[in-house]
Design a protein around this motif. Structure first.
Motif, mmCIF file in Angstrom:
data_model
loop_
_atom_site.group_PDB
_atom_site.id
_atom_site.type_symbol
_atom_site.label_atom_id
_atom_site.label_comp_id
_atom_site.label_asym_id
_atom_site.label_seq_id
_atom_site.Cartn_x
_atom_site.Cartn_y
_atom_site.Cartn_z
ATOM 1 N N SER A 75 9.452 -30.582 47.983
ATOM 2 C CA SER A 75 10.255 -30.348 46.781
ATOM 3 C C SER A 75 10.725 -28.901 46.731
ATOM 4 O O SER A 75 9.980 -27.986 47.089
ATOM 5 C CB SER A 75 9.427 -30.652 45.533
ATOM 6 N N PRO A 76 11.949 -28.657 46.253
ATOM 7 C CA PRO A 76 12.400 -27.270 46.102
ATOM 8 C C PRO A 76 11.597 -26.502 45.056
ATOM 9 O O PRO A 76 11.704 -25.273 44.980
ATOM 10 C CB PRO A 76 13.866 -27.426 45.679
ATOM 11 N N HIS A 77 10.796 -27.216 44.263
ATOM 12 C CA HIS A 77 9.984 -26.573 43.236
ATOM 13 C C HIS A 77 8.515 -26.473 43.638
ATOM 14 O O HIS A 77 7.709 -25.937 42.881
ATOM 15 C CB HIS A 77 10.091 -27.353 41.921
ATOM 16 N N GLY A 78 8.193 -26.973 44.817
ATOM 17 C CA GLY A 78 6.801 -27.021 45.234
ATOM 18 C C GLY A 78 6.149 -25.661 45.379
ATOM 19 O O GLY A 78 4.930 -25.532 45.195
ATOM 20 N N ALA A 79 6.943 -24.627 45.698
ATOM 21 C CA ALA A 79 6.376 -23.287 45.868
ATOM 22 C C ALA A 79 5.840 -22.718 44.559
ATOM 23 O O ALA A 79 5.084 -21.737 44.573
ATOM 24 C CB ALA A 79 7.428 -22.355 46.456
ATOM 25 N N LYS A 80 6.222 -23.334 43.448
ATOM 26 C CA LYS A 80 5.728 -22.865 42.144
ATOM 27 C C LYS A 80 4.315 -23.388 41.852
ATOM 28 O O LYS A 80 3.705 -22.980 40.865
ATOM 29 C CB LYS A 80 6.659 -23.350 41.028
ATOM 30 N N ILE A 81 3.811 -24.303 42.687
ATOM 31 C CA ILE A 81 2.540 -24.974 42.409
ATOM 32 C C ILE A 81 1.430 -24.421 43.286
ATOM 33 O O ILE A 81 1.569 -24.334 44.508
ATOM 34 C CB ILE A 81 2.667 -26.497 42.644
ATOM 35 N N SER A 82 0.329 -24.046 42.644
ATOM 36 C CA SER A 82 -0.870 -23.613 43.360
ATOM 37 C C SER A 82 -2.013 -24.553 42.997
ATOM 38 O O SER A 82 -2.219 -24.860 41.819
ATOM 39 C CB SER A 82 -1.260 -22.177 42.962
ATOM 40 N N ILE A 83 -2.751 -25.007 44.009
ATOM 41 C CA ILE A 83 -3.859 -25.937 43.805
ATOM 42 C C ILE A 83 -5.183 -25.181 43.890
ATOM 43 O O ILE A 83 -5.381 -24.371 44.801
ATOM 44 C CB ILE A 83 -3.848 -27.056 44.864
ATOM 45 N N ARG A 84 -6.061 -25.470 42.936
ATOM 46 C CA ARG A 84 -7.423 -24.938 42.994
ATOM 47 C C ARG A 84 -8.401 -26.105 42.932
ATOM 48 O O ARG A 84 -8.330 -26.914 42.009
ATOM 49 C CB ARG A 84 -7.692 -23.954 41.855
#
Length: 284
Positions: free
Chosen positions: A165-174
Motif C-alpha cells: 500500500s502507498p500508505h503502508g510506510a505510515k504503519i509501525s507494528i509492535r
C-alpha cells in the motif's frame, strides 16, 4: 433443506450477528414455520427480516468503497486457514474472521481520523491490519499508526499487505502484550490523537487510565472502543456476575470527566473524549 434451515443458514446471517433482537426474531420465525402458523404472519416476519438486509445494503451503497489493499486483506482474512495454523503452532489463536473491522467500520474510522486532523494513531489490537491501514489511509504525509498485537505470526502475515500500500510506510507494528507496550509508549513520551481499542477487554480500564491520567492521549484526542455492545451482553439482563466488558462500560458511564457517545454501528463503537474539550463554557 427446510424453510427453517434456510432461515438459520442464510448468507445474510453474519450481518445480523451483532443484534440479539434480530437473532430472537429469527428464532420466533423458525418456530412459526415449524408450527404452521398463518402464512401471512410468516411472510410478514420474513419481510421484516429482509428490511434488515435492505438497510445494510443501503448503508454500504452510501459508504465510500474500501481501498484495493483493504479489500485484499478482508478477502484473505475470510479464507485463511486459521484453525490449521493454530494446530500447527504457527498462530497463537484460532482466529475468527469475524474479528475483522470490515468496510463500514473501516470507513467510519477513516472519516474520524480525517475529520479530527489526526497525525498519530494508536491501534490496540491489530489482527490482520484492516483497521490500521484504513486509518493510515486518512493520515497526512508524516503521520503514523502504531499498531499492537501479541502474535508474531500476524506481523509476518500483515507486513506484505502494508508494504503493498502507498500508505503502508505510515504503519509501525509492535509485538507484545498491549498493556506493557502502552506503558512503554508513555515512558517514551509518545502521545496519540486517536486510540482505537479492539483488544483484551479485561485491560480496557487500564488502557483508559494510561490515556487520560498518564498522558498517552493528546489534547483534544479521542478514544474509540469497538464491540461496545459485546453482542448484547453489555445490556441484556443476566444473573451472572458482570464480565470485563460490562464493567468497563459502567466505568466509562460513571466517570464524570468524560464525554461519551455510543454509535450503533455493527457491534457498537464508543467514542470517549475529555468533557472539557467537548462542552465549552459560553465565554470560550
Amino acid at each position: 433443506m427446510t424453510d427453517t434451515e434456510n432461515i438459520m443458514s442464510s448468507p445474510a446471517q453474519p450481518r445480523r450477528r451483532y443484534d440479539p433482537a434480530i437473532e430472537e426474531f429469527q428464532k420466533v420465525l423458525g418456530r412459526a414455520i415449524a408450527a404452521n402458523v398463518d402464512p401471512e404472519v410468516i411472510e410478514g416476519l420474513k419481510r421484516a427480516l429482509s428490511y434488515v438486509d435492505m438497510r445494510e445494503d443501503y448503508t454500504l451503497e452510501c459508504t465510500s468503497q474500501e481501498s484495493d489493499t483493504c479489500r485484499r486483506i478482508r478477502e484473505t482474512t475470510m479464507s485463511h486457514p486459521w484453525t490449521e495454523l493454530k494446530e500447527q503452532g504457527k498462530a497463537l489463536r484460532d482466529y475468527n474472521p469475524r474479528m475483522l473491522s470490515g468496510p463500514l467500520a473501516g470507513q467510519f474510522l477513516k472519516s474520524l481520523v480525517s475529520g479530527q486532523r489526526a497525525r498519530r494513531v494508536l491501534d490496540v489490537g491489530m489482527y490482520t491490519g484492516y483497521s490500521a491501514l484504513s486509518m493510515a489511509e486518512a493520515l497526512p504525509a508524516g503521520g503514523e499508526v502504531i499498531t499492537l498485537d501479541m502474535d508474531p505470526f500476524l506481523q509476518q502475515h500483515n507486513q506484505p499487505f502494508f508494504d503493498s500500500s502507498p500508505h503502508g510506510a505510515k504503519i509501525s507494528i509492535r509485538i507484545g502484550r498491549a498493556l506493557d507496550t502502552m506503558r512503554e509508549l508513555v515512558k517514551e513520551g509518545q502521545k496519540f490523537d486517536i486510540i482505537f481499542l479492539d483488544a483484551e477487554k479485561s485491560e480496557y480500564i487500564d488502557y483508559l487510565k494510561l490515556a487520560f491520567d498518564e498522558g498517552l492521549l493528546s489534547e483534544n484526542g479521542t478514544i474509540v472502543v469497538d464491540n461496545a455492545y459485546r453482542h448484547g451482553s453489555n445490556y441484556l439482563p443476566s444473573d451472572s456476575p458482570p464480565d470485563a466488558s460490562r464493567l468497563f462500560g459502567r466505568h466509562v458511564t460513571n466517570d464524570a470527566r468524560l464525554h461519551k457517545v455510543l454509535v450503533p454501528l455493527r457491534d457498537g463503537i464508543l467514542l470517549i473524549r475529555r468533557l472539557n474539550e467537548v462542552e465549552r463554557d459560553a465565554g470560550q
